[in-house]
Write a protein that holds these residues in place. Structure first.
Motif, PDB file in Angstrom:
ATOM      1  N   LEU A  20       0.832  -1.208   0.000  1.00  0.00           N
ATOM      2  CA  LEU A  20       0.000   0.000   0.000  1.00  0.00           C
ATOM      3  C   LEU A  20       0.865   1.256   0.000  1.00  0.00           C
ATOM      4  N   LEU A  21       2.039   1.194   0.650  1.00  0.00           N
ATOM      5  CA  LEU A  21       2.944   2.342   0.646  1.00  0.00           C
ATOM      6  C   LEU A  21       3.416   2.645  -0.774  1.00  0.00           C
ATOM      7  N   LEU A  59       9.842   3.002   2.907  1.00  0.00           N
ATOM      8  CA  LEU A  59       9.534   1.588   3.148  1.00  0.00           C
ATOM      9  C   LEU A  59      10.191   1.095   4.426  1.00  0.00           C
ATOM     10  N   LEU A  60      11.461   1.402   4.586  1.00  0.00           N
ATOM     11  CA  LEU A  60      12.189   0.961   5.776  1.00  0.00           C
ATOM     12  C   LEU A  60      11.676   1.658   7.034  1.00  0.00           C
ATOM     13  N   LEU A  61      11.488   2.974   6.959  1.00  0.00           N
ATOM     14  CA  LEU A  61      11.085   3.741   8.132  1.00  0.00           C
ATOM     15  C   LEU A  61       9.702   3.332   8.631  1.00  0.00           C
ATOM     16  N   PHE A  62       8.729   3.242   7.723  1.00  0.00           N
ATOM     17  CA  PHE A  62       7.375   2.897   8.150  1.00  0.00           C
ATOM     18  C   PHE A  62       7.302   1.467   8.688  1.00  0.00           C
ATOM     19  N   HIS A  63       8.068   0.555   8.077  1.00  0.00           N
ATOM     20  CA  HIS A  63       8.055  -0.820   8.581  1.00  0.00           C
ATOM     21  C   HIS A  63       8.594  -0.875  10.010  1.00  0.00           C
ATOM     22  N   ILE A 121      -2.637   9.848   1.232  1.00  0.00           N
ATOM     23  CA  ILE A 121      -3.193   8.634   0.605  1.00  0.00           C
ATOM     24  C   ILE A 121      -2.847   7.412   1.435  1.00  0.00           C
ATOM     25  N   TYR A 122      -1.596   7.333   1.896  1.00  0.00           N
ATOM     26  CA  TYR A 122      -1.161   6.157   2.659  1.00  0.00           C
ATOM     27  C   TYR A 122      -1.931   6.047   3.979  1.00  0.00           C
TER      28      TYR A 122
END
Length: 473
Positions: A20-21, A59-63, A121-122
């Motif tokens: 989704l990201l 991607l890395l930060l949100f995970h 959006i995310y």
């Protein structure tokens, strides 16, 4: 088995979140480069290359944030507002971090509209995803699938209430298999499930019946004898819950935690929700930093006005009591003459406020510029620095003088249990028109009913209170 399944679901959801990201990022880019130019021809084309490195960082930060802030934990019992708070935390942290990276790189081709659009959006997609997951989980449970079998230990009113609660809320996924009795405990009516025996029969009951979890809902006097029965459950790997409201408190909320593996039961009369506290602090930092930057020209004008009309320093420094009695130096624009403190004792007889605080409507120590500053609360603006440092919050009880705290009655000291603020319920309900006793009650009401939405309401009311100078002296 349930834990393993939960881990598998968590992995699938984490993968979906990353997908989704990517969709959100590409969607924001396509809107900016394909959709908006049709309506705004002056917008220049931006290449996708500068955005690829930020996509990887995102991607890395949100995970990492989703993992550390427990976004992948079960949400089946959460309310809508709870889910919104849960997913807001990583966005409030990631947004400033990613924005700072863009600023440091200083890539002029990077579009801010894409960055803001991506986050918006995310957030919406993640919220919809969580709501869909919750709806699916509830439907699965309501259809009688994926249940945990619960055994109640106790037959008193507490056990009956807990059993009826579990039966009534099927979405919790718990079904009462039965209950066991304790010696000498009067049996209440309406306990769901059959009596399977006494607490002494517990090992055999666990062997003969399918039991996933055991709830001990017993009297306080029965607690010392429960240890061996809890061991019987642990011996066969059955999870144990202990109903913990056996201590009567007036105001405290009860929650369990641990300190290096040592189980701790905590009673707190102040908010402890980590997510909401993090969001409150994030709002404090954002608003105080923005205020200091945007209002810097106003600060300069006020400083000049003070310096040109009254001898003495521009800023007034005063020691105040903060969280749980910690002292800090509070800054204000000086609104009184230079030797104001020395003259306070001579004016004590003119105090118009009850309690240990001093308020005087026509205080002769106030300068002409100071009167204007106080009228619109402009003298309080330097306290934004205290908010940024963490000594204060934007919203919270006003910080008292240490000598005022000494004169407090015991119940009034509870106002120190939350970080002091620039504005509060007292500030928007008349300020100096309210006596000291009512002021303290307003602070207690704020602490007992604190929420992020209450802070926002107080902020909104503060704007009108300041502009109309309600209660100012």
């Amino acid at each position: 088995m349930l834990k393993e399944r939960a881990r598998q679901v968590s992995i699938v959801v984490a993968g979906l979140d990353l997908l989704l990201l990517v969709v959100s990022y590409l969607g924001a880019y396509l809107i900016r480069t394909s959709l908006l130019p049709r309506h705004f021809p002056y917008l220049e084309y931006v290449p996708i290359t500068p955005y690829l490195w930020m996509l990887l960082v995102s991607l890395l930060l949100f995970h990492l944030l989703f993992r550390s802030l427990r976004v992948y934990d079960s949400i089946r019992t959460m309310s809508f507002s709870g889910i919104v708070l849960l997913i807001s935390r990583p966005f409030l942290i990631a947004g400033p971090i990613l924005g700072s990276l863009i600023f440091l790189v200083q890539d002029k081709t990077y579009s801010r509209s894409i960055f803001v659009g991506f986050l918006g959006i995310y957030f919406v997609l993640i919220l919809l995803e969580k709501l869909c997951i919750k709806a699916v989980q509830n439907q699965v449970r309501l259809r009688g699938l994926n249940y945990r079998n619960i055994l109640l230990v106790g037959v008193g009113e507490d056990a009956a209430h807990l059993g009826r609660l579990l039966e009534r809320h099927a979405y919790l996924g718990m079904r009462v298999t039965g209950h066991v009795t304790l010696e000498g405990e009067p049996e209440a009516r309406g306990i769901p499930g059959p009596v399977l025996g006494t607490v002494e029969d517990l090992p055999g009951i666990l062997d003969r019946h399918v039991v996933d979890e055991v709830f001990f809902a017993v009297r306080a006097e029965d607690l010392p004898g429960l240890e061996r029965h809890i061991w019987a459950c642990e011996e066969v790997g059955v999870r144990v819950h202990l109903k913990v409201d056996f201590v009567s408190t007036l105001l405290s909320r009860t929650y369990a935690s641990d300190v290096e593996g040592i189980p701790i039961l905590t009673f707190s009369s102040t908010p402890h929700t980590a997510g909401a506290v993090v969001i409150k602090r994030s709002i404090d930092v954002a608003l105080s930093l923005a205020g200091l930057l945007v209002l810097s020209p106003v600060f300069l004008l006020i400083a000049l006005a003070i310096k040109l009309t009254s001898p003495g320093p521009v800023l007034y420094r005063q020691v105040r009591a903060g969280l749980n009695g910690r002292t800090f130096v509070l800054l204000k624009f000086r609104s009184m003459c230079r030797d104001a403190e020395a003259g306070r004792q001579t004016l004590a007889a003119f105090n118009e406020m009850t309690g240990p605080v001093f308020k005087m409507k026509h205080d002769p120590r106030v300068t002409s510029v100071g009167r204007f500053l106080r009228w619109f609360s402009l003298d309080e603006l330097p306290q934004l620095w205290s908010v940024l440092k963490g000594d204060m919050s934007i919203v919270g009880p006003r910080p008292p003088l240490p000598e005022e705290v000494v004169a407090y009655r015991r119940w009034q000291r509870r106002r120190l249990s939350m970080k002091p603020g620039l504005t509060c319920l007292w500030q928007v309900n008349g300020r100096n028109q309210i006596d000291f006793e009512e002021w303290m009650k307003l602070d207690m009401a704020y602490i007992d009913n604190w929420s992020l939405s209450l802070d926002l309401k107080i902020l909104a009311r503060t704007v009108s209170a300041v502009l109309l100078a309600r209660g100012a002296r």
